[in-house]
Design a protein around this motif. Structure first.
Motif, PDB file in Angstrom:
ATOM      1  N   ARG A  60      -0.079  -5.502  -5.324  1.00 11.54           N
ATOM      2  CA  ARG A  60      -0.403  -4.340  -6.370  1.00 11.54           C
ATOM      3  C   ARG A  60      -0.999  -4.860  -7.671  1.00 11.54           C
ATOM      4  O   ARG A  60      -0.933  -4.161  -8.519  1.00 11.54           O
ATOM      5  CB  ARG A  60       0.846  -3.485  -6.544  1.00 11.54           C
ATOM      6  CG  ARG A  60       1.274  -2.797  -5.154  1.00 11.54           C
ATOM      7  CD  ARG A  60       2.584  -1.828  -5.532  1.00 11.54           C
ATOM      8  NE  ARG A  60       2.944  -1.040  -4.274  1.00 11.54           N
ATOM      9  CZ  ARG A  60       2.181   0.133  -3.802  1.00 11.54           C
ATOM     10  NH1 ARG A  60       1.248   0.611  -4.574  1.00 11.54           N
ATOM     11  NH2 ARG A  60       2.600   0.757  -2.722  1.00 11.54           N
ATOM     12  N   ASP A  61      -1.476  -5.802  -7.613  1.00 10.24           N
ATOM     13  CA  ASP A  61      -2.071  -6.492  -8.806  1.00 10.24           C
ATOM     14  C   ASP A  61      -3.619  -5.712  -8.951  1.00 10.24           C
ATOM     15  O   ASP A  61      -4.052  -5.342  -7.810  1.00 10.24           O
ATOM     16  CB  ASP A  61      -2.229  -7.969  -8.623  1.00 10.24           C
ATOM     17  CG  ASP A  61      -1.236  -8.892  -8.708  1.00 10.24           C
ATOM     18  OD1 ASP A  61      -0.146  -8.327  -9.110  1.00 10.24           O
ATOM     19  OD2 ASP A  61      -1.532  -9.943  -7.990  1.00 10.24           O
ATOM     20  N   VAL A  62      -3.568  -5.072 -10.291  1.00  5.16           N
ATOM     21  CA  VAL A  62      -4.977  -4.584 -10.380  1.00  5.16           C
ATOM     22  C   VAL A  62      -5.761  -5.333 -11.392  1.00  5.16           C
ATOM     23  O   VAL A  62      -5.691  -5.718 -12.431  1.00  5.16           O
ATOM     24  CB  VAL A  62      -4.750  -3.317 -11.299  1.00  5.16           C
ATOM     25  CG1 VAL A  62      -5.983  -2.369 -11.662  1.00  5.16           C
ATOM     26  CG2 VAL A  62      -3.545  -2.488 -10.482  1.00  5.16           C
ATOM     27  N   THR A 177      -6.304  -2.165  -6.057  1.00  7.54           N
ATOM     28  CA  THR A 177      -6.235  -1.261  -7.149  1.00  7.54           C
ATOM     29  C   THR A 177      -5.199  -0.269  -7.183  1.00  7.54           C
ATOM     30  O   THR A 177      -4.508  -0.304  -6.012  1.00  7.54           O
ATOM     31  CB  THR A 177      -7.755  -0.527  -7.236  1.00  7.54           C
ATOM     32  OG1 THR A 177      -7.626   0.270  -6.184  1.00  7.54           O
ATOM     33  CG2 THR A 177      -8.687  -1.565  -7.063  1.00  7.54           C
ATOM     34  N   ASN A 178      -5.045   0.449  -8.113  1.00  3.59           N
ATOM     35  CA  ASN A 178      -4.110   1.602  -8.304  1.00  3.59           C
ATOM     36  C   ASN A 178      -4.331   2.579  -6.824  1.00  3.59           C
ATOM     37  O   ASN A 178      -3.298   3.096  -6.243  1.00  3.59           O
ATOM     38  CB  ASN A 178      -3.958   2.464  -9.449  1.00  3.59           C
ATOM     39  CG  ASN A 178      -3.367   1.557 -10.580  1.00  3.59           C
ATOM     40  OD1 ASN A 178      -2.522   0.808 -10.174  1.00  3.59           O
ATOM     41  ND2 ASN A 178      -3.618   1.905 -11.730  1.00  3.59           N
ATOM     42  N   THR A 179      -5.465   2.870  -6.650  1.00  9.27           N
ATOM     43  CA  THR A 179      -6.106   3.613  -5.715  1.00  9.27           C
ATOM     44  C   THR A 179      -5.912   3.083  -4.113  1.00  9.27           C
ATOM     45  O   THR A 179      -5.602   3.763  -3.297  1.00  9.27           O
ATOM     46  CB  THR A 179      -7.311   4.541  -5.927  1.00  9.27           C
ATOM     47  OG1 THR A 179      -8.221   3.618  -6.306  1.00  9.27           O
ATOM     48  CG2 THR A 179      -7.041   5.411  -7.185  1.00  9.27           C
ATOM     49  N   PRO A 181      -3.963   0.204  -2.932  1.00 12.59           N
ATOM     50  CA  PRO A 181      -3.170  -1.015  -2.967  1.00 12.59           C
ATOM     51  C   PRO A 181      -3.326  -2.247  -2.084  1.00 12.59           C
ATOM     52  O   PRO A 181      -2.844  -3.196  -2.377  1.00 12.59           O
ATOM     53  CB  PRO A 181      -2.009  -0.353  -3.112  1.00 12.59           C
ATOM     54  CG  PRO A 181      -1.993   0.946  -2.345  1.00 12.59           C
ATOM     55  CD  PRO A 181      -3.529   1.432  -2.563  1.00 12.59           C
TER      56      PRO A 181
END
Length: 353
Positions: A60-62, A177-179, A181
């Protein structure tokens, strides 16, 4: 005529796709752990392969969007590499290191689909391929799942894991990304170098992650293996990768940022200019940015990141020159043009806020 992507697209916006759950073969092997600052003992080959495709939690690193070509992580370390032209995985060999089944001797690429040879019906899940990083270092890549796109039977999404030699574990090489993951990848013919140039290399292909420009351009309708009205889309796809990253000089250097809205349209009519206002795009706010060829911009009116046009001219001296405005039609006008190139012959144009 617009494609199914709708009347407008977002250059830096991640494509929101439902990430399917893929399950690899269960294994009794236990991932190795280490204390901070302590080196991880190298795994044996048997241990390494036993650990692949075990359905780990999403990474979950963005990381910043809008600048990536391959969509892969720039490095395996905790610190983000500043050079956007680096990637932990930039090409892959069609000859497996460890096939999922002994009957699989090699792979071939049919459109956007990897096919086992000599028996196309064989599953590829569990297959380990030999990849290469942008630094030319070898990296093993495991295919841990494959799923056809619900809206496009030509596209097959692959879930990947690459062996992190430093941490001695398998990790998703794609930027999350957040959307999205746990991003997946498409198989695309040829390879891209650090300058963003595409080359056909026998026996190699690219696993392009869904948050990178290569895959975004395919989702926008520019499939490099396809044609439109009898004309190949390969060059148009390549021009799109330059446009998506605002790579004016054709040297791999982008001039955009995350979630920058753009509207694109091309000579072949795959995409046409957006004329209707919507929540995603207001054509009255937009202005012409540039016209694009496979090796970068052919002319510019402005920059996407609002820097002076002179800075682009300084970045690639002798490539562009100022002169009388060139009318391209539909209100698009160039004020800086490529030396020796006809702006009107560009494959693709775009507008931006």
């Amino acid at each position: 005529m617009k494609t199914v992507m709708g009347k407008s697209v977002l250059a830096g916006l991640c494509l929101v796709l439902a990430a399917p759950a893929f399950a690899g073969e269960p294994s009794a092997a236990t991932p190795r752990k280490s204390s901070p600052g302590q080196a991880v003992a190298p795994a044996t080959e048997a241990e390494r392969y036993a650990l692949r495709c075990q359905g780990r939690a999403p990474n979950r690193d963005v990381w910043p969007q809008g600048t990536m070509l391959w969509g892969t992580r720039r490095g395996w370390g905790d610190r983000q590499e500043p050079d956007e032209r680096r990637g932990v995985l930039v090409s892959v060999d069609l000859l497996p290191v460890k096939p999922a089944a002994s009957e699989v001797s090699s792979l071939k690429l049919e459109g956007g689909r990897l096919v086992a040879m000599p028996e196309a019906s064989r599953s590829l899940v569990g297959t380990v391929l030999r990849g290469t990083s942008s630094e030319g270092k070898p990296v093993e890549v495991a295919v841990c799942g494959a799923e056809s796109s619900p809206g496009d039977a030509e596209l097959v999404w692959y879930r990947l894991e690459a062996w992190n030699q430093r941490a001695q574990r398998w990790e998703n090489p794609c930027v999350a990304t957040n959307t999205v993951p746990d991003p997946r990848a498409l198989a695309v013919g040829g390879v891209w170098d650090a300058s963003g140039a595409h080359q056909a290399v026998e026996g190699k292909f690219t696993l392009a992650c869904e948050n990178g420009a290569i895959t975004k351009c395919i989702r926008w309708g520019y499939k490099p293996w396809a044609s439109h009205n009898g004309q190949s889309l390969a060059e148009l796809h390549q021009a799109c990768t330059r446009m998506a990253r605002a790579d004016y000089c054709g040297n791999g250097q982008s001039h955009t940022s995350q979630d920058t809205p753009i509207d694109m349209y091309d000579r072949l009519g795959v995409l046409a200019p957006t004329t209707q206002r919507s929540a995603a795009w207001d054509p009255e706010r937009a202005s012409f940015e540039a016209a694009w060829a496979a090796d970068g911009a052919t002319c510019l009116s402005r920059t996407r990141d609002r820097r002076a046009l002179e800075t682009v001219m300084q970045e690639c001296p002798g490539r562009f020159q100022k002169g009388p405005a060139v009318e391209l039609g539909d209100g698009d006008r160039c004020t800086v043009r490529r030396v020796g190139a006809s702006p009107g012959a560009a494959l693709l144009r775009n507008r931006v806020y």
